[in-house]
Write an enzyme that holds these catalytic residues in place. Structure first.
Site, mmCIF file in Angstrom:
data_model
loop_
_atom_site.group_PDB
_atom_site.id
_atom_site.type_symbol
_atom_site.label_atom_id
_atom_site.label_comp_id
_atom_site.label_asym_id
_atom_site.label_seq_id
_atom_site.Cartn_x
_atom_site.Cartn_y
_atom_site.Cartn_z
ATOM 1 N N LYS A 1 0.822 -1.202 -0.133
ATOM 2 C CA LYS A 1 0.006 0.122 0.004
ATOM 3 C C LYS A 1 0.891 1.273 -0.056
ATOM 4 C CE LYS A 1 -4.056 -1.636 2.698
ATOM 5 N NZ LYS A 1 -4.244 -1.803 3.979
ATOM 6 N N ARG B 1 3.962 4.163 -0.988
ATOM 7 C CA ARG B 1 4.041 4.954 -2.158
ATOM 8 C C ARG B 1 4.806 4.139 -3.307
ATOM 9 N NH1 ARG B 1 4.384 9.042 1.969
ATOM 10 N NH2 ARG B 1 6.364 7.885 2.577
ATOM 11 N N MET B 2 5.921 3.183 -2.906
ATOM 12 C CA MET B 2 6.665 2.614 -3.830
ATOM 13 C C MET B 2 5.879 1.243 -3.972
ATOM 14 S SD MET B 2 9.417 4.126 -4.965
ATOM 15 C CE MET B 2 10.421 2.810 -5.454
ATOM 16 N N PRO C 1 19.830 0.850 -3.239
ATOM 17 C CA PRO C 1 19.278 2.274 -2.615
ATOM 18 C C PRO C 1 18.691 2.926 -3.736
ATOM 19 C CG PRO C 1 21.696 1.924 -2.754
ATOM 20 C CD PRO C 1 21.182 0.667 -3.320
ATOM 21 N N HIS D 1 14.618 14.967 -0.625
ATOM 22 C CA HIS D 1 13.476 13.979 -0.496
ATOM 23 C C HIS D 1 12.301 14.596 -0.027
ATOM 24 C CE1 HIS D 1 16.846 11.207 -1.303
ATOM 25 N NE2 HIS D 1 15.890 10.240 -1.908
ATOM 26 N N HIS D 2 10.964 13.748 -0.287
ATOM 27 C CA HIS D 2 10.005 14.132 0.405
ATOM 28 C C HIS D 2 10.027 14.226 1.977
ATOM 29 C CE1 HIS D 2 8.772 10.064 1.348
ATOM 30 N NE2 HIS D 2 9.754 9.724 0.176
ATOM 31 N N LYS E 1 10.077 10.767 4.227
ATOM 32 C CA LYS E 1 11.110 9.616 4.110
ATOM 33 C C LYS E 1 11.585 9.740 5.866
ATOM 34 C CE LYS E 1 15.761 8.746 1.828
ATOM 35 N NZ LYS E 1 15.373 7.397 1.791
HETATM 36 P P1 NAP Z 1 5.837 4.315 2.622
HETATM 37 O O1 NAP Z 1 4.621 5.073 1.401
HETATM 38 O O2 NAP Z 1 5.754 4.601 4.084
HETATM 39 O O3 NAP Z 1 5.572 2.539 2.197
HETATM 40 C C1 NAP Z 1 5.832 1.652 3.354
HETATM 41 C C2 NAP Z 1 4.989 0.756 3.496
HETATM 42 O O4 NAP Z 1 5.413 -0.402 4.025
HETATM 43 C C3 NAP Z 1 3.424 1.118 4.183
HETATM 44 O O5 NAP Z 1 2.440 0.676 3.433
HETATM 45 C C4 NAP Z 1 3.689 0.491 5.305
HETATM 46 O O6 NAP Z 1 2.193 0.197 6.123
HETATM 47 C C5 NAP Z 1 4.371 -0.925 4.959
HETATM 48 N N1 NAP Z 1 5.021 -1.605 6.005
HETATM 49 C C6 NAP Z 1 5.528 -1.118 7.137
HETATM 50 N N2 NAP Z 1 6.013 -2.169 7.959
HETATM 51 C C7 NAP Z 1 5.772 -3.200 7.389
HETATM 52 C C8 NAP Z 1 5.867 -4.622 7.760
HETATM 53 N N3 NAP Z 1 6.445 -5.024 8.708
HETATM 54 N N4 NAP Z 1 5.552 -5.657 6.938
HETATM 55 C C9 NAP Z 1 4.789 -5.329 5.634
HETATM 56 N N5 NAP Z 1 4.561 -4.021 5.411
HETATM 57 C C10 NAP Z 1 4.978 -2.886 6.168
HETATM 58 O O7 NAP Z 1 7.166 4.263 2.206
HETATM 59 P P2 NAP Z 1 7.943 4.450 0.679
HETATM 60 O O8 NAP Z 1 8.117 5.927 0.134
HETATM 61 O O9 NAP Z 1 6.881 3.741 -0.336
HETATM 62 O O10 NAP Z 1 9.090 4.137 0.659
HETATM 63 C C11 NAP Z 1 9.670 2.682 1.427
HETATM 64 C C12 NAP Z 1 11.074 2.322 1.290
HETATM 65 O O11 NAP Z 1 11.430 2.422 -0.120
HETATM 66 C C13 NAP Z 1 11.856 3.536 2.215
HETATM 67 O O12 NAP Z 1 12.812 2.942 2.531
HETATM 68 C C14 NAP Z 1 12.326 4.329 0.896
HETATM 69 O O13 NAP Z 1 13.398 5.080 1.310
HETATM 70 C C15 NAP Z 1 12.629 3.424 -0.311
HETATM 71 N N6 NAP Z 1 12.649 3.852 -1.460
HETATM 72 C C16 NAP Z 1 13.679 3.328 -2.244
HETATM 73 C C17 NAP Z 1 13.821 3.466 -3.641
HETATM 74 C C18 NAP Z 1 14.919 2.689 -4.367
HETATM 75 O O14 NAP Z 1 15.059 3.127 -5.592
HETATM 76 N N7 NAP Z 1 15.382 1.944 -3.808
HETATM 77 C C19 NAP Z 1 13.223 4.476 -4.167
HETATM 78 C C20 NAP Z 1 12.258 5.392 -3.198
HETATM 79 C C21 NAP Z 1 12.116 4.728 -1.911
HETATM 80 P P3 NAP Z 1 1.855 1.262 7.232
HETATM 81 O O15 NAP Z 1 1.878 2.560 6.284
HETATM 82 O O16 NAP Z 1 0.599 0.832 7.664
HETATM 83 O O17 NAP Z 1 2.873 1.368 8.176
#
Ligand code: NAP
Length: 256
Positions: free
Chosen positions: A9, A11-12, A117, A146-147, A150
């Site tokens: 659910k 963002r990524m 990363p 970043h947004h 993060k």
């Molecule tokens: P986000 O929107 O907060 O999404 C994280 C999701 O993981 C939320 O839906 C969250 O649920 C869920 N979650 C939390 N704990 C969990 C668990 N134990 N088991 C399963 N799901 C769980 O964050 P995002 O912006 O997508 O970013 C996620 C990560 O990707 C960050 O570390 C970011 O730095 C990284 N990122 C990496 C890249 C790349 O190219 N490598 C690019 C962008 C971002 P809840 O909201 O209910 O807690």
């Protein structure tokens, strides 16, 4: 190829779900969320799980893509690889020691996996150009932007860029001798003498500048991810390419 998505659910994660559903050689077999209320993904029959091990034993994915939160990503990835499933991990915030532990497990199990990363090809090129430039311009600072949702700082991309440049440049002390911060943190984080500055603002996605300075000249490298779609071709490549490896790979550049 049976693929599952952890953090579906987010963002990524939600973007990865769309990507997997759109790829002809991939089937989305399950998704993982923290304490989900729903049993299936809205408007589909794809099962939603709240427990990683249950998801693995029930739908037996070939590969699990993880974009969750730094706090859980290490233990999630460890479990995935220990169960013999390929992990493609974009969650940032891993320490060098954690990557070493995961690599050892992946090697023992012969499981191909990837932690990157940054999955955007432009960002990977920026890191490689920065590595090349650091040899000739050892004075360098990183500004990553970043947004404001993060959780980790500095970004995984900034840390990886700094690691790559540190290996390529001669070790030097940057800035003036006797430099003093009148407000704590003004000079940013210190990675082997390189300063890293983290900006967090609404409206941003993922951006980085690497600024080099030398006598009478400067060089600035900049990459911008304006939309999370920028990461998806890298994620799809990693899902496919990890099938051809028997260990954990750190960085998308190693499979391009
Ligand atoms: P986000 O929107 O907060 O999404 C994280 C999701 O993981 C939320 O839906 C969250 O649920 C869920 N979650 C939390 N704990 C969990 C668990 N134990 N088991 C399963 N799901 C769980 O964050 P995002 O912006 O997508 O970013 C996620 C990560 O990707 C960050 O570390 C970011 O730095 C990284 N990122 C990496 C890249 C790349 O190219 N490598 C690019 C962008 C971002 P809840 O909201 O209910 O807690």
């Amino acid at each position: 190829m049976k693929v599952a998505v952890s953090g579906y659910k987010g963002r990524m994660g939600s973007e990865v779900v769309k990507t997997v559903l759109g790829e002809k050689d991939m089937v989305l077999v399950g998704v993982l969320d923290k304490e989900p209320a729903e049993q299936v993904m809205p408007d589909s029959d794809i099962p939603v799980f709240g427990d990683l091990e249950t998801m693995i034993s029930t739908v037996q994915p070939d590969c699990i893509v993880d974009f969750t939160i730094p706090k859980f990503a290490f233990s999630n990835t460890k479990t995935i690889i220990e169960k013999g499933v390929r992990a493609v991990v974009g969650t940032t915030g891993f320490t060098a020691e954690q990557i070493e532990i995961l690599t050892k497990i992946a090697e023992e199990r012969g499981v191909g996996s990837l932690i990157a990363p940054n999955f955007a090809i432009g960002a990977v090129l920026m890191m490689q150009f920065a590595e090349k430039a650091a040899k000739y311009f050892p004075n360098v600072e990183i500004i990553e932007l970043h947004h404001d949702k993060k959780l980790d700082a500095p970004s995984g991309t900034a840390v990886k860029t700094a690691e790559m440049m540190a290996a390529a440049r001669e070790k030097i002390r940057q800035g003036a001798d006797g430099e003093e911060e009148t407000i704590s943190g003004a000079r940013g984080a210190d990675y082997e003498g390189m300063r890293i500055h983290s900006v967090r603002l609404p409206g941003l996605v993922a951006h980085q500048e690497v600024i080099f300075g030398a006598e009478g000249q400067g060089l600035t490298l900049r990459h911008d991810s304006y939309d999370r779609i920028s990461f998806m071709s890298g994620v799809a490549l990693a899902i496919r390419e990890t099938a051809n490896h028997q260990t954990l790979i750190y960085g998308l550049e190693n499979i391009l």
